[in-house]
Write a protein that holds these residues in place. Structure first.
Motif, PDB file in Angstrom:
ATOM      1  N   ASP A   1       0.827  -1.208   0.000  1.00  0.00           N
ATOM      2  CA  ASP A   1       0.000   0.000   0.000  1.00  0.00           C
ATOM      3  C   ASP A   1       0.860   1.257   0.000  1.00  0.00           C
ATOM      4  O   ASP A   1       0.568   2.228  -0.717  1.00  0.00           O
ATOM      5  N   ALA A   2       1.916   1.254   0.814  1.00  0.00           N
ATOM      6  CA  ALA A   2       2.810   2.415   0.880  1.00  0.00           C
ATOM      7  C   ALA A   2       3.540   2.608  -0.446  1.00  0.00           C
ATOM      8  O   ALA A   2       3.736   3.740  -0.916  1.00  0.00           O
ATOM      9  N   PHE A   3       3.943   1.516  -1.052  1.00  0.00           N
ATOM     10  CA  PHE A   3       4.622   1.569  -2.349  1.00  0.00           C
ATOM     11  C   PHE A   3       3.698   2.161  -3.411  1.00  0.00           C
ATOM     12  O   PHE A   3       4.089   3.070  -4.157  1.00  0.00           O
TER      13      PHE A   3
ATOM     14  N   THR B   1       9.428   8.200 -20.439  1.00  0.00           N
ATOM     15  CA  THR B   1       8.327   7.976 -19.499  1.00  0.00           C
ATOM     16  C   THR B   1       8.606   6.766 -18.624  1.00  0.00           C
ATOM     17  O   THR B   1       8.360   6.774 -17.416  1.00  0.00           O
ATOM     18  N   GLN B   2       9.141   5.720 -19.232  1.00  0.00           N
ATOM     19  CA  GLN B   2       9.455   4.531 -18.451  1.00  0.00           C
ATOM     20  C   GLN B   2      10.560   4.809 -17.433  1.00  0.00           C
ATOM     21  O   GLN B   2      10.526   4.289 -16.310  1.00  0.00           O
ATOM     22  N   GLU B   3      11.520   5.628 -17.792  1.00  0.00           N
ATOM     23  CA  GLU B   3      12.570   5.990 -16.834  1.00  0.00           C
ATOM     24  C   GLU B   3      11.969   6.713 -15.626  1.00  0.00           C
ATOM     25  O   GLU B   3      12.442   6.553 -14.497  1.00  0.00           O
ATOM     26  N   ARG B   4      10.948   7.491 -15.874  1.00  0.00           N
ATOM     27  CA  ARG B   4      10.258   8.156 -14.771  1.00  0.00           C
ATOM     28  C   ARG B   4       9.597   7.132 -13.835  1.00  0.00           C
ATOM     29  O   ARG B   4       9.658   7.259 -12.618  1.00  0.00           O
ATOM     30  N   VAL B   5       8.972   6.111 -14.422  1.00  0.00           N
ATOM     31  CA  VAL B   5       8.367   5.047 -13.610  1.00  0.00           C
ATOM     32  C   VAL B   5       9.451   4.336 -12.806  1.00  0.00           C
ATOM     33  O   VAL B   5       9.308   4.100 -11.595  1.00  0.00           O
ATOM     34  N   ILE B   6      10.543   3.993 -13.471  1.00  0.00           N
ATOM     35  CA  ILE B   6      11.624   3.266 -12.807  1.00  0.00           C
ATOM     36  C   ILE B   6      12.207   4.085 -11.656  1.00  0.00           C
ATOM     37  O   ILE B   6      12.455   3.551 -10.565  1.00  0.00           O
ATOM     38  N   LYS B   7      12.407   5.379 -11.875  1.00  0.00           N
ATOM     39  CA  LYS B   7      12.938   6.234 -10.807  1.00  0.00           C
ATOM     40  C   LYS B   7      11.984   6.262  -9.618  1.00  0.00           C
ATOM     41  O   LYS B   7      12.413   6.210  -8.448  1.00  0.00           O
ATOM     42  N   ALA B   8      10.675   6.341  -9.901  1.00  0.00           N
ATOM     43  CA  ALA B   8       9.704   6.369  -8.812  1.00  0.00           C
ATOM     44  C   ALA B   8       9.729   5.057  -8.020  1.00  0.00           C
ATOM     45  O   ALA B   8       9.601   5.060  -6.788  1.00  0.00           O
ATOM     46  N   VAL B   9       9.911   3.931  -8.736  1.00  0.00           N
ATOM     47  CA  VAL B   9      10.025   2.640  -8.049  1.00  0.00           C
ATOM     48  C   VAL B   9      11.259   2.627  -7.155  1.00  0.00           C
ATOM     49  O   VAL B   9      11.200   2.228  -5.982  1.00  0.00           O
ATOM     50  N   ARG B  10      12.369   3.069  -7.705  1.00  0.00           N
ATOM     51  CA  ARG B  10      13.614   3.089  -6.921  1.00  0.00           C
ATOM     52  C   ARG B  10      13.480   3.997  -5.688  1.00  0.00           C
ATOM     53  O   ARG B  10      13.923   3.637  -4.585  1.00  0.00           O
ATOM     54  N   ASP B  11      12.874   5.152  -5.897  1.00  0.00           N
ATOM     55  CA  ASP B  11      12.696   6.075  -4.769  1.00  0.00           C
ATOM     56  C   ASP B  11      11.791   5.468  -3.694  1.00  0.00           C
ATOM     57  O   ASP B  11      12.071   5.588  -2.489  1.00  0.00           O
ATOM     58  N   ALA B  12      10.729   4.814  -4.122  1.00  0.00           N
ATOM     59  CA  ALA B  12       9.789   4.218  -3.168  1.00  0.00           C
ATOM     60  C   ALA B  12      10.441   3.095  -2.377  1.00  0.00           C
ATOM     61  O   ALA B  12      10.076   2.851  -1.220  1.00  0.00           O
ATOM     62  N   LEU B  13      11.432   2.449  -2.993  1.00  0.00           N
ATOM     63  CA  LEU B  13      12.138   1.360  -2.310  1.00  0.00           C
ATOM     64  C   LEU B  13      13.382   1.842  -1.570  1.00  0.00           C
ATOM     65  O   LEU B  13      14.107   1.051  -0.959  1.00  0.00           O
ATOM     66  N   GLY B  14      13.642   3.152  -1.665  1.00  0.00           N
ATOM     67  CA  GLY B  14      14.813   3.712  -0.991  1.00  0.00           C
ATOM     68  C   GLY B  14      16.124   3.303  -1.629  1.00  0.00           C
ATOM     69  O   GLY B  14      17.171   3.261  -0.969  1.00  0.00           O
ATOM     70  N   ALA B  15      16.064   3.001  -2.935  1.00  0.00           N
ATOM     71  CA  ALA B  15      17.275   2.530  -3.628  1.00  0.00           C
ATOM     72  C   ALA B  15      18.053   3.689  -4.232  1.00  0.00           C
ATOM     73  O   ALA B  15      17.491   4.710  -4.594  1.00  0.00           O
TER      74      ALA B  15
END
Length: 384
Positions: A310-312, A370-384
């Motif tokens: 949910d947080a992700f 656009t996909q790089e934006r998604v990937i960055k958001a995933v990395r940020d959400a995971l603290g990577a």
């Protein structure tokens, strides 16, 4: 300009981009139907069935009103009913088991493989055993080619042959995928697919099709599709449905099929980008050797030491990036299906996946920035 683009929400499935690409061809196709006014069983339906047969390699294609009808029609044509058991994976959309229940037969739910998300062969065997213990007659198995990847059709065929079951492949999410170099549509007795707008090959409403090499079954399906009609319009020889595909949807699909192979290539490029960027951070989907997925969804599993699901999802949503959960409850956990039997040993993988999976934006028009934006958001959400 870049700041503005970052603020634009990302499309989870971008049907608008495809619409722009197809342009006047769709308008012209619809216009031809509006001109000839054969809105039911017009010439485009026959042409689409022929085009789909050539694409898939199946000898017969019967277009119909939805993917659910496609599944149901096969069960009806095969006289599946009370006392019969049909084996289904639990980690799937409800239509897979729903059609079994609608015939009066009993769906028996089995587990899936943790890597492919598709039917687990050992659980399939245990499901057949469970059905027999209950006094049911195992009649069929409905494997699902989930999220765009084919199930293990050789292993399924071996079990089905040993037990005398017919195979109805649920390829609602995976039409266009290949298993060991062969396109789906030629495995088992029949293959059902959906043309719901969000599917890899989708129309502008509901639609579906059945693929088979069995001429007798194809004839029965054409009868079921129109109220069980016989040689005479008002001599109905079996119980049937109103399950025709509208001519307008067929016309649209004819045009979309022309660019479908190109879109499959593009989807695989997008999937590879995701994998390269994320496989060290999340449990990324993997395609079995020899298979080609059409990536109906790009479904990941989050690390146990990371944020909750949910947080992700909330973190990505805050960045304008949608996610989806397929499926927060497996079928055997849902209210309408809890009372149906499951394979011996339970369905632990299905239950685990329902708690862990989340899907990222995936379509053929997801460009790299656009996909790089998604990937960055995933990395940020995971603290990577």
């Amino acid at each position: 300009m870049n700041q503005h683009l970052r603020q634009e929400p990302v499309a989870f499935i971008d049907v608008h981009a495809q619409r722009r690409r197809l342009g006047a061809s769709i308008d012209d196709a619809v216009g031809r139907v509006l001109t000839h006014c054969q809105f039911i069983n017009g010439p485009e339906v026959t042409q689409l069935e022929s085009d789909l047969a050539k694409f898939s390699g199946a000898k017969h294609v019967v277009a119909c009103a939805s993917g659910t009808d496609a599944l149901l029609m096969v069960l009806m044509a095969k006289n599946v009913g009370p006392g019969d058991a049909v084996i289904c994976p639990s980690f799937t959309f409800c239509a897979t088991g729903e059609v079994v229940a609608l015939t009066g037969a009993t769906p028996v739910f089995v587990d899936v493989d943790e890597t492919s998300f598709n039917i687990n062969i050992d659980s399939l065997k245990r499901g057949i055993a469970a059905a027999k213990k209950l006094g049911l007659k195992p009649k069929a198995v409905i494997p699902v080619d989930l999220f765009g990847q084919s199930a293990d059709h050789d292993a399924i065929a071996a079990v089905a042959a040993a037990e005398g079951l017919f195979i109805l492949d649920d390829a609602a999410q995976s039409f266009g995928a290949t298993y060991k170099g062969r396109r789906l549509g030629t495995f088992g007795l029949a293959t059902a697919t959906s043309f719901f707008p969000a599917k890899p090959l989708g129309c502008f409403g509901d639609g579906g099709a059945i693929f088979t090499d069995d001429a007798e079954l194809a004839d029965a399906l054409r009868s079921v599709r129109v109220h069980g009609q016989g040689n005479e319009k008002y001599d109905n020889v079996r119980i049937g449905l109103t399950a025709r595909l509208d001519t307008m949807q067929a016309a649209i699909l004819i045009e979309k099929l022309k660019i479908f192979e190109d879109e499959i290539v593009a989807r695989n490029v997008v999937a590879q980008r995701y994998f390269d960027a994320l496989h060290n951070l999340v449990i990324a989907p993997r395609v079995a050797d020899g298979n080609l997925s059409v990536w109906a969804q790009y479904t990941i599993r989050l690390p146990k030491d990371g944020p909750g699901r949910d947080a992700f999802a909330a973190a990505l949503k805050a960045q304008g990036i949608p996610t989806a959960i397929y499926y927060p409850k497996s079928m055997h956990q849902q209210t309408a299906y809890k009372h149906y039997p499951v394979a011996e040993g339970g369905l632990p993988v299905s239950e685990k996946l329902s708690e862990e999976v989340i899907s990222l934006p995936m379509h053929a028009y997801l460009d790299q920035p656009t996909q790089e934006r998604v990937i960055k958001a995933v990395r940020d959400a995971l603290g990577a």
